[in-house]
Design an enzyme around this catalytic site. Structure first.
Site, short mmCIF file in Angstrom:
data_model
loop_
_atom_site.label_atom_id
_atom_site.label_comp_id
_atom_site.label_asym_id
_atom_site.label_seq_id
_atom_site.Cartn_x
_atom_site.Cartn_y
_atom_site.Cartn_z
N CYS A 91 71.76 63.12 45.45
CA CYS A 91 71.05 63.66 44.29
C CYS A 91 71.43 62.88 43.02
O CYS A 91 71.06 61.71 42.90
CB CYS A 91 71.33 65.16 44.16
N HIS A 179 69.94 67.34 49.34
CA HIS A 179 71.32 67.78 49.55
C HIS A 179 71.60 67.97 51.05
O HIS A 179 71.25 69.01 51.61
CB HIS A 179 71.58 69.09 48.79
N GLU A 181 74.44 68.48 52.37
CA GLU A 181 75.62 69.32 52.59
C GLU A 181 75.28 70.78 52.79
O GLU A 181 76.14 71.56 53.23
CB GLU A 181 76.61 69.16 51.42
#
Length: 266
Positions: A91, A179, A181
Site C-alpha cells: 500500500c 493488503h 496481511e
C-alpha cells in the site's frame, strides 16, 4: 553485482517490517512469523547504516495513513535500496517505492476501500499461487501508482489502481497496492510466504521456541557464573523475563517483587 535472491550467509534470518505509522506493521510482522520466519518492526527513521547493521534477509514497507504527496509524509533513507536485500512495499510502502525509484504516484479521483476485484495479468513470483484471472483482495487507498518503478513488470491491476502489483527482481523491488496481511485477501499469506522464502531465501525453520532457546542461551552467556536480580511487578512481561532467566541460570537468580500499586486486590 548485487544479489537480490536472498542470502544464506547469516546464521539468523530476519525480515524487517518498516512502520509508517499505522496498525498494519504489527499484523505484517505476525504474518511473516506465521511463515516461520523471524521478523522485527523498525521505524522509518532508521537510516541505511542502521538497516544494514541488523543484517536483514529482506525488508517490508508497511502501509500508512499519509499520502506520499503530503509535505512531511514519512520517507525512507534512499540508501536502504542499496544495501542488497529484497524489499516488498505494501500500500503506502509500494507507493513510496514507486515514488523514490523512478515510478509515479497519481492522485486518484476515487479510491478503493474494502473488498476489491484484482485482475492478475501475469502472476510473476508473488501471485504464482493465485494464477491469471480475478482475485479478491482488500484495498485501502486513495492515491494510486500510475507508473511502476524503472525495470518493473506490472502483474496485476484494479479499476482504480493501474499498477496494483509490480515486480522488479533484478532490482530487488516488489510492491502490492492491496493488503496481503489481512484475512480478506485470500491469497495474501501465500504471497507473504513466497516473498520471505523464495525471494529472500529464508528457510522457514523459525518458531517461537527458537526465541526461548536463543534468549536462554544469551542470558546464560552474559551472566556466566555471576548472580542476577530480576524485578517482578506481577505483570506478564516481568514474569516471562524471570522465567526465562531462571531457566538459564537457576538459583543464580534472585527475584525482587516491586509493588507498583496496580495489582488486583488479593
Amino acid at each position: 553485482m548485487t544479489n537480490f535472491q536472498g542470502s544464506t550467509a547469516h546464521a539468523d534470518h530476519r525480515i524487517l517490517v518498516v512502520d509508517f505509522g499505522a496498525q498494519y506493521a504489527q499484523l505484517i510482522a505476525r504474518r511473516v512469523r506465521e511463515a516461520n520466519v523471524y521478523s522485527e518492526i523498525v521505524s522509518h527513521d532508521l537510516d541505511a547504516a542502521g538497516f544494514a547493521a541488523l543484517e536483514p534477509s529482506g525488508i517490508v514497507f508497511s502501509g500508512g495513513p499519509a499520502s506520499v504527496h503530503v509535505e512531511g509524509a514519512p520517507r525512507i533513507d534512499p540508501g536502504v535500496y542499496d544495501i542488497g536485500v529484497p524489499i516488498l512495499g505494501i500500500c503506502y510502502g509500494a507507493q513510496l517505492i514507486a515514488l523514490q525509484r523512478g515510478g509515479g504516484v497519481g492522485r486518484n479521483d476515487r479510491g478503493e476501500y474494502g473488498r476489491t476485484r484484482l485482475r492478475v495479468t501475469e502472476p510473476g513470483l508473488l501471485l504464482a499461487d493465485a494464477g491469471i484471472g480475478d482475485q479478491q483482495v482488500w484495498m485501502s487507498h486513495f492515491d494510486a501508482i500510475t507508473e511502476a518503478p524503472e525495470g518493473a513488470t506490472v502483474t496485476a491491476s484494479s479499476l482504480a489502481a493501474p499498477v496494483a502489483t509490480f515486480e522488479a527482481p533484478a532490482r530487488g523491488l516488489y510492491g502490492v497496492q492491496f493488503h496481503p496481511e489481512v484475512h480478506h485477501t485470500p491469497c495474501g499469506q501465500a504471497l507473504i510466504s513466497r516473498f520471505v522464502h523464495q525471494v529472500c531465501g529464508c528457510p522457514g525453520d523459525w518458531t517461537t521456541a527458537s526465541v526461548v532457546e536463543s534468549s536462554v542461551d544469551a542470558v546464560r552467556e552474559q551472566v556466566g557464573s555471576d548472580r542476577a536480580i530480576c524485578g517482578l511487578s506481577g505483570g506478564v512481561d516481568s514474569a516471562v523475563a524471570a522465567a526465562l532467566v531462571y531457566r538459564a541460570i537457576g538459583p543464580q537468580l534472585t527475584c525482587v517483587f516491586v509493588d507498583t500499586g496496580l495489582m488486583r486486590a488479593g
